[in-house]
Design a protein around this motif. Sequence first.
Motif, short mmCIF file in Angstrom:
data_model
loop_
_atom_site.label_atom_id
_atom_site.label_comp_id
_atom_site.label_asym_id
_atom_site.label_seq_id
_atom_site.Cartn_x
_atom_site.Cartn_y
_atom_site.Cartn_z
N ARG A 93 36.95 20.08 -64.09
CA ARG A 93 36.01 21.13 -63.63
C ARG A 93 35.49 20.83 -62.23
O ARG A 93 35.36 21.74 -61.40
CB ARG A 93 34.84 21.24 -64.62
CG ARG A 93 35.17 21.99 -65.91
CD ARG A 93 33.91 22.36 -66.66
NE ARG A 93 33.23 21.20 -67.21
CZ ARG A 93 33.47 20.71 -68.42
NH1 ARG A 93 34.37 21.29 -69.21
NH2 ARG A 93 32.81 19.66 -68.87
N ARG A 151 33.76 8.24 -64.92
CA ARG A 151 32.43 8.82 -64.68
C ARG A 151 32.02 8.67 -63.21
O ARG A 151 31.38 9.54 -62.63
CB ARG A 151 31.39 8.15 -65.58
CG ARG A 151 31.54 8.51 -67.04
CD ARG A 151 30.35 8.07 -67.86
NE ARG A 151 30.54 8.34 -69.28
CZ ARG A 151 30.38 9.54 -69.83
NH1 ARG A 151 30.03 10.56 -69.07
NH2 ARG A 151 30.58 9.70 -71.13
N SER A 201 36.61 9.98 -74.69
CA SER A 201 36.36 11.39 -74.97
C SER A 201 37.23 12.30 -74.09
O SER A 201 37.35 12.08 -72.88
CB SER A 201 34.88 11.72 -74.73
OG SER A 201 34.66 13.11 -74.79
N ASP A 202 37.81 13.33 -74.73
CA ASP A 202 38.57 14.34 -73.96
C ASP A 202 37.66 15.02 -72.94
O ASP A 202 38.12 15.49 -71.89
CB ASP A 202 39.14 15.41 -74.90
CG ASP A 202 40.23 14.85 -75.78
OD1 ASP A 202 40.56 13.66 -75.63
OD2 ASP A 202 40.75 15.60 -76.62
N GLU A 203 36.37 15.08 -73.26
CA GLU A 203 35.43 15.79 -72.40
C GLU A 203 35.35 15.16 -71.01
O GLU A 203 35.07 15.84 -70.03
CB GLU A 203 34.03 15.81 -73.05
CG GLU A 203 32.97 16.58 -72.28
CD GLU A 203 33.38 18.03 -72.02
OE1 GLU A 203 32.91 18.59 -71.01
OE2 GLU A 203 34.14 18.60 -72.82
N ASN A 263 38.06 16.75 -69.04
CA ASN A 263 37.71 18.15 -68.79
C ASN A 263 36.66 18.26 -67.69
O ASN A 263 36.70 19.16 -66.84
CB ASN A 263 37.21 18.81 -70.07
CG ASN A 263 38.30 18.99 -71.10
OD1 ASN A 263 39.48 19.12 -70.75
ND2 ASN A 263 37.94 18.99 -72.37
N GLU A 264 35.69 17.33 -67.72
CA GLU A 264 34.64 17.33 -66.70
C GLU A 264 35.22 17.02 -65.33
O GLU A 264 34.87 17.64 -64.32
CB GLU A 264 33.56 16.32 -67.06
CG GLU A 264 32.38 16.28 -66.10
CD GLU A 264 31.54 17.54 -66.12
OE1 GLU A 264 30.71 17.70 -65.22
OE2 GLU A 264 31.72 18.36 -67.05
#
Length: 408
Positions: A41, A130, A32-34, A37-38
């Motif tokens: 951030r 993660r 996931s691209d997310e 991004n996370e």
Amino acid sequence: MADVLLSASLQVLFERLASPELINFIRRRNLSDELLNELKRKLVVVLNVLNDAEVKQFSNPNVKEWLVHVKDAVYGAEDLLDEIATDALRCKMEAADSQTGGTLKAWKWNKFSACVKAPFAIKSMESRVRGMIDLLEKIGGEIVRLGLAEGGGEKRSPRPRSPMSTSLEDGSIVVGRDEIQKEMVEWLLSDNTTGDKMGVMSIVGMGGSGKTTLARLLYNGEEVKKHFDLQAWVCVSTEFLLIKVTKTILDEIGSKTDSDSLNKLQLQLKEQLSNKKFLLVLDDVWNLKPRDEGDMELSDREGWERLRTPLLAAAEGSKIVVTSRDKSVAEAMKAAPTHDLGKLSSEDSWSLFKKHAFGDKDPNAFLELERIGRQIVDKCQGLPLAVKALGWIATVDEVHVVKILLRT
């Protein structure tokens, strides 16, 4: 300096996270691209308080320890992106090889191949990303407890004390300053002080621009040593303490005293300098407002006049060289000339890096690293100190050079 490099490392990470090559590879791996991004951030949260942490680490050991954890996390993120980049490169090589029927063709069926979307390999990479996000979450969670603020650190009160400099040369290499250095030496050896008995020259520039290194070269030049009867080097740093500076000047010219009376100190200094050609270097001057008790209401200009008064007893042709980050210091001292050290050009930065990284080795032996090396040097934004730091880390060992260039 370490925090300058940390900030630069974070900026490089942001650029790598935004690169189309990385994003496309992640998508091909069904990640996931997310996730990226996370990660970005969490890094932004840390970057926003980095200036404040840089200041507060000098008075709060917990902040200093926090910065160590930040550095470890950033280097861990760099390692992770390095591995992803390596996988992407291997995948690209396999794709190219499969089209030409080369010897690597069989790799595309190997379950360990970067191009094979093996579920366990995807989960492993996802798990590591993660894990990095969780680590940064914990680091970010300490920000409030430590009292770190976004955009802080600009009003440095109290200011962190800068490392005390000395006139001892440290073997630093100077590039891109030949013309300025020549003008400075000519000024020092000249008796023309523009109508003032004691000429003042300032070297102004941002931290890491090479002000102190240049001042050392001037101070230790053989012609300069022969020209002056007395020389003194004083590192003023963040607090201008009039009594301390005066006592240091006396100590430098061989007239040590234990008195804390400014009146006695100035009379003694006047006597010692009388009719002697004198060179004084005031290094790293942040301001000229005296912090001595009873003098704290004086302005920069008034503080300078109080220091300057006994110095006027020196002979014609005596000179003062001041280095500062702040042009207002030069203005308060009515410095003429003032030399503003701009950033090094790209070519001068690369030349400086090569000298520190390769030493006496032939840089032509490392031509394959030049493209990457120049990109890294550009991140130093023309600051000699940052370029030197990378050059010192990248030793003459070729493997070490490759490692630092890829990590930065």
